[in-house]
Scaffold this motif. Structure first.
Motif, PDB file in Angstrom:
ATOM      1  N   PHE A 175      60.110  51.423  94.237  1.00  0.00           N
ATOM      2  CA  PHE A 175      60.835  50.369  93.537  1.00  0.00           C
ATOM      3  C   PHE A 175      62.334  50.568  93.689  1.00  0.00           C
ATOM      4  O   PHE A 175      62.835  51.688  93.617  1.00  0.00           O
ATOM      5  N   PRO A 190      66.228  47.450  89.354  1.00  0.00           N
ATOM      6  CA  PRO A 190      66.102  46.072  88.862  1.00  0.00           C
ATOM      7  C   PRO A 190      67.461  45.514  88.415  1.00  0.00           C
ATOM      8  O   PRO A 190      68.343  46.260  87.996  1.00  0.00           O
ATOM      9  N   VAL A 198      63.539  42.823  91.338  1.00  0.00           N
ATOM     10  CA  VAL A 198      63.457  44.216  91.771  1.00  0.00           C
ATOM     11  C   VAL A 198      62.763  44.229  93.132  1.00  0.00           C
ATOM     12  O   VAL A 198      61.825  43.463  93.366  1.00  0.00           O
ATOM     13  N   VAL A 228      51.980  44.486  90.475  1.00  0.00           N
ATOM     14  CA  VAL A 228      53.205  45.039  89.905  1.00  0.00           C
ATOM     15  C   VAL A 228      53.154  44.817  88.399  1.00  0.00           C
ATOM     16  O   VAL A 228      52.865  43.713  87.931  1.00  0.00           O
ATOM     17  N   ILE A 249      55.622  45.319  85.097  1.00  0.00           N
ATOM     18  CA  ILE A 249      56.985  45.604  84.663  1.00  0.00           C
ATOM     19  C   ILE A 249      56.986  45.687  83.141  1.00  0.00           C
ATOM     20  O   ILE A 249      56.450  44.810  82.462  1.00  0.00           O
ATOM     21  N   SER A 250      57.568  46.774  82.641  1.00  0.00           N
ATOM     22  CA  SER A 250      57.621  46.988  81.187  1.00  0.00           C
ATOM     23  C   SER A 250      59.062  47.160  80.753  1.00  0.00           C
ATOM     24  O   SER A 250      59.889  47.702  81.475  1.00  0.00           O
ATOM     25  N   ASN A 308      55.627  43.533  78.382  1.00  0.00           N
ATOM     26  CA  ASN A 308      55.458  43.742  79.812  1.00  0.00           C
ATOM     27  C   ASN A 308      54.921  42.490  80.484  1.00  0.00           C
ATOM     28  O   ASN A 308      54.542  41.529  79.829  1.00  0.00           O
TER      29      ASN A 308
END
Length: 176
Positions: A3, A6, A15, A27, A29-30, A38
């Motif tokens: 990654f 972001p 990102v 993917v 994302i949190s 998330n």
């Protein structure tokens, strides 16, 4: 996956993601302060990249001269994924010369072929992509221990066609 950093502007974030493993990926994302916030992508189908190296393995690695060995040749991308679209022409050669090999035909990035090594000694087998414009590196097996085959017959190579009684001659022969 790898990654990038972001960035968020006006509530919209991006990102960069580099996938290295072929197959189904997603993917998630949190938000780090509140991990329960998330989001997840749907399934992302990741295919293998272009073939980069060839990989060759021989089994057995210890054998007698004249005994067949099974060779497995794989075309992999830079991340070790099987390059399923690889169908280039690959030739095989051995370090002591004189081996015989079956035809190399790839299916799904994988080829299996039989090879017979004729000379005793430590040997290697090399697979080389001989297609025009290839960008695939050659591959060489680890050391193969080839021992002399057992004696199967004697081959007379020089003997006179005729001789007078009482005269001697030399007869040459090879143990094979």
């Amino acid at each position: 996956a790898v990654f990038g950093t972001p960035s968020i502007t006006g509530g919209v974030g991006t990102v960069s993601v580099t996938f290295e493993t072929a197959g189904g990926e997603s993917v998630i994302i949190s938000e780090t302060a509140t991990p329960t916030i998330n989001g997840a992508s749907g399934n992302i189908s990741v295919g293998a990249g272009a073939a980069s190296p060839l990989v060759i393995n021989a089994s057995p690695a210890s054998l007698s001269a004249g005994q067949a060995t099974s060779l497995t040749i794989t075309a992999e991308d830079a991340f070790g994924n099987l390059a399923t679209g690889f169908h280039d022409t690959v030739t095989l050669g051995d370090s002591l010369s004189g081996a015989s090999f079956g035809a190399v035909s790839f299916s799904g990035g994988l080829a299996t072929v039989s090879g017979t090594l004729e000379h005793a000694g430590t040997q290697t087998i090399t697979a080389t992509d001989t297609s025009a414009g290839n960008t695939v590196s050659s591959a060489t097996t680890g050391a193969l221990a080839v021992t002399a085959a057992g004696l199967s017959h004697l081959e007379i190579s020089t003997a006179p066609g005729s001789l007078t009684a009482g005269n001697s001659t030399t007869v040459a022969f090879t143990a094979e």
